[in-house]
Motif scaffolding. Structure first.
Motif, PDB file in Angstrom:
ATOM      1  N   THR A   1       8.741  -0.840  61.978  1.00  0.00           N
ATOM      2  CA  THR A   1       9.601  -2.094  61.883  1.00  0.00           C
ATOM      3  C   THR A   1      10.534  -1.710  60.777  1.00  0.00           C
ATOM      4  O   THR A   1      11.279  -3.330  60.336  1.00  0.00           O
ATOM      5  CB  THR A   1       9.098  -3.453  62.281  1.00  0.00           C
ATOM      6  OG1 THR A   1       7.980  -3.329  61.196  1.00  0.00           O
ATOM      7  CG2 THR A   1       8.585  -2.881  63.520  1.00  0.00           C
ATOM      8  N   GLY A   2       9.895  -0.630  59.381  1.00  0.00           N
ATOM      9  CA  GLY A   2       9.966  -1.061  58.559  1.00  0.00           C
ATOM     10  C   GLY A   2       9.557  -2.349  57.458  1.00  0.00           C
ATOM     11  O   GLY A   2       9.506  -2.677  56.219  1.00  0.00           O
ATOM     12  N   LEU A   3       8.969  -3.059  58.248  1.00  0.00           N
ATOM     13  CA  LEU A   3       8.870  -4.517  58.159  1.00  0.00           C
ATOM     14  C   LEU A   3       6.867  -4.467  58.107  1.00  0.00           C
ATOM     15  O   LEU A   3       6.340  -3.191  57.168  1.00  0.00           O
ATOM     16  CB  LEU A   3       8.448  -5.425  58.956  1.00  0.00           C
ATOM     17  CG  LEU A   3      10.364  -5.672  58.770  1.00  0.00           C
ATOM     18  CD1 LEU A   3      10.744  -7.150  59.457  1.00  0.00           C
ATOM     19  CD2 LEU A   3      11.370  -6.222  57.779  1.00  0.00           C
ATOM     20  N   LEU A   4       6.313  -5.725  57.710  1.00  0.00           N
ATOM     21  CA  LEU A   4       5.288  -5.891  57.747  1.00  0.00           C
ATOM     22  C   LEU A   4       4.159  -4.921  59.406  1.00  0.00           C
ATOM     23  O   LEU A   4       4.556  -5.456  60.235  1.00  0.00           O
ATOM     24  CB  LEU A   4       4.465  -6.951  57.993  1.00  0.00           C
ATOM     25  CG  LEU A   4       3.261  -7.440  58.645  1.00  0.00           C
ATOM     26  CD1 LEU A   4       2.118  -7.165  57.309  1.00  0.00           C
ATOM     27  CD2 LEU A   4       2.896  -8.245  58.342  1.00  0.00           C
ATOM     28  N   GLY A   5       3.628  -3.941  58.923  1.00  0.00           N
ATOM     29  CA  GLY A   5       2.730  -2.849  60.222  1.00  0.00           C
ATOM     30  C   GLY A   5       1.367  -3.561  60.218  1.00  0.00           C
ATOM     31  O   GLY A   5       0.388  -3.523  58.796  1.00  0.00           O
TER      32      GLY A   5
END
Length: 633
Positions: A89-93
């Motif tokens: 996602t390129g966000l919070l993993g």
């Protein structure tokens, strides 16, 4: 060593680039503010991983954390959170798993392991109370999860050692490869396995011989007695023990929220043939727990007893892989579905995303937007041979599998088609539940901090369809009615706060939250007895809210706003064609307005300055404003 009760007391930092490590004392104020597990990880992610970092680069950090309830025999099991910037996602993993690893890590004296940098050759980490050994993993690279797990235990000559391992999919940087514990227990979502493999790490093995102490043992015993009573008296106890989450498939068919043929068929005529009920009757041979101290061992071990696949055996499956590789892809063959699910797990991939990319490709073929020649396979709904072949191709990035390995959002962008039926939110694929028939869950998918995720909110009470329950809990009858609209903001916010506490205390959500065994009152009592800190139920809820808000602040810093809190078009514009929710769409915008209001966020989905300050997140306010983000007062 820290004097903190209930904690291991140390944070272990591993620098792969320089082959060094150091142990730091866990800060008491940080522990009190964020509890542990998910809370500790997201705090460190916010402050230590800058915006724009390449998720598969050495600057990303991967964190594994336990919580304060881990190591005590309270009946709610033990879990860990694995967190990093997500390559999917390129966000919070972030992903969570139930596992003995959490207890072993705690007994080694660590509440959190932070993995930094990148190794110049494959290694696995052997973690003990005295430190870290960097073990050669050249011979393990390429092995499947089960093979690598057993090889490490043989090499260390210790079958008590607990191992977190990645499979070949992670090595091939499949964006939704996970980290697997005890072979079958997956921290599967958001690509945490790809992050670990990108650092040259095949596995982390942990061995601990220490223990944890409670500040008030007598009080903790009282709490544990009450927890066990709540578990055993709950009417869900036996259905969950016999079938685990696999029981959801038949319930989903009855309520009309199954993802049949990629969310075209909410009800199917073969539900029993692929159900948890059939598994319990014909396949399951024993129940087992995913971690020690569990009073409701809902995992199951199955054996295929006849037919071409006789002798096939393994753990599970849970509802998500079961629904994903049967109804979502139109597959009626339970034996073949079980084989496929085991293969997905052994390759080390997230079952939800894998089933979505395959179902998405099949619907593209149905619509005539891709040809069999383009794919290299004859695509037909429910063909288990094709489904299994696609799983192989994804894990090793062969042919069309190289595209699907990017996840459905990126795959639709690469092919330039099917973006309207790529079922994700913020890049994370949707679970096996249609939000047109579960309105609160749909809102939860839209606003969840890691993407289209049910476990951040899990507002299960709406399935009760009990207006009195909604009135009692939220002063709104529709809140506890699955097709209702009003009160869903209150519903989702409440359970987001509760689940943030559950994930940070690191106990089982199926029991603690789904059965409401660990409400804010019980969580406060347990935490107070374990740590000696006097915490009230309202303070415990504020802690959950603090975790939710720092996660949202992280997303806002990365550019997320209201327009990203969206469901795919099908669920907003196309009414369900069949089942009990026939004719329904999801009324997202109305629910978003209520949710943001309940949260104290702007109409654009940004936490206000006063909300963050009220939660003690003053430094987050300063950080956002220094980055040019103007917050409403």
């Amino acid at each position: 060593m820290t004097r903190l009760k209930g904690y291991g007391g140390r944070v272990l930092r591993v620098d792969l680039t320089h082959r060094t490590y150091r142990a730091e004392e866990l800060d008491e104020s940080l522990a009190r503010a964020f509890l542990g597990g998910r809370g500790l990880n997201v705090y460190r992610l916010y402050w230590e991983v800058p915006p724009g970092v390449n998720p598969l680069g050495p600057e990303n950090k991967l964190m594994i954390a336990t919580g304060p309830m881990v190591g005590f025999p309270h009946g709610l099991g033990s879990r860990v959170n694995v967190t990093a910037r997500s390559p999917l996602t390129g966000l919070l993993g972030d992903s969570n798993a139930g596992t003995h690893f959490s207890e072993e890590m705690k007994f080694a004296g660590y509440d959190q392991i932070v993995v930094e940098g990148r190794s110049d050759r494959p290694v696995y980490l052997y973690v003990t109370e005295s430190g870290v050994e960097f073990m050669d993993a050249e011979g393990l690279w390429g092995l499947r999860v089960s093979e690598a797990h057993e090889a490490i235990r043989r090499e260390l000559k210790d079958h008590r050692v607990q191992v977190a391992v990645v499979g070949p999919a992670a090595e091939n940087l499949v964006k939704f490869a996970g980290v697997f514990f005890n072979v079958y227990r997956a921290a599967g979502r958001t690509g945490m396995g790809a992050v670990l493999a990108s650092k040259g790490v095949k596995a982390i093995a942990v061995r601990g011989d220490g223990h944890v102490e409670a500040a008030k043992p007598d009080k903790l015993l009282e709490v544990m007695d009450e927890i066990l009573r709540r578990i055993y008296e709950n009417p869900q106890y036996w259905p969950r023990r016999i079938m685990g989450t696999s029981r959801v498939l038949m319930a989903g068919n009855r309520l009309g929220f199954l993802p049949g043929r990629h969310f075209q068929d909410p009800v199917v005529d073969y539900a029993y043939d692929v159900s948890g009920e059939r598994l319990a009757r014909e396949y399951n041979v024993k129940v087992r727990a995913c971690s020690a101290g569990c009073a409701l061992p809902c995992a199951r071990f199955f054996v295929v007893k006849k037919g071409p696949l006789a002798g096939l055996m393994g753990e599970g499956p849970e509802y998500e892989p079961l629904g994903g590789f049967t109804v979502r892809v139109g597959n009626r063959d339970l034996d073949r579905a079980l084989k496929i699910i085991l293969k997905v797990s052994d390759y080390g991939m997230d079952a939800i995303t894998t089933s979505e990319v395959i179902a998405w490709l099949m619907e593209l073929r149905q619509r005539g937007e891709v040809s069999d020649e383009e794919v290299g396979l004859r695509l037909e709904w429910g063909d288990p041979e094709v489904i299994e072949r696609l799983v192989d191709m994804i894990a090793y990035r062969k042919g069309i599998g190289n595209v699907l390995a990017e996840g459905v959002k990126r795959a639709s962008e690469i092919l330039g088609k099917g973006q309207d039926i790529a079922f994700h939110v913020k890049g994370l694929e949707m679970i096996q539940a249609d939000p047109r028939a579960l309105k609160g869950y749909g809102l939860g998918f839209a606003v969840a901090s890691r993407g289209a995720d049910h476990l951040r909110s899990e507002p299960f009470v709406e399935v009760e369809d009990d207006p009195e329950l909604g009135r009692r809990m939220f002063s709104e009858p529709e809140a506890a009615m699955r097709l209702g609209v009003r009160g869903k903001g209150k519903l989702v916010a409440f359970f987001e706060d509760l689940n943030a506490v559950v994930d940070s205390m690191e106990v089982c959500k199926n029991t603690a939250e789904n059965m409401l065994v660990l409400d804010f009152d019980m969580a406060a009592r347990a935490y107070s007895a374990i740590t000696g800190f006097d915490v009230t139920p309202s303070e415990m809820r504020l802690t959950g809210e603090r975790i939710v808000n720092i996660e949202r602040a992280y997303l806002v810093r990365e550019g997320v706003r209201r327009e990203h809190d969206r469901l795919p078009r099908r669920f907003l514009e196309e009414p369900l064609r069949d089942g009990p929710a026939k004719g329904h769409v999801h009324e997202l915008e109305t629910m978003l307005d209520e949710y943001y209001s309940v949260r104290g966020w702007s109409r654009d989905g940004v936490p206000t300055k006063s909300k963050l300050a009220s939660l003690g997140l003053h430094e987050v306010v300063q950080d956002l404003e220094l980055r040019g983000l103007r917050l409403h007062d």
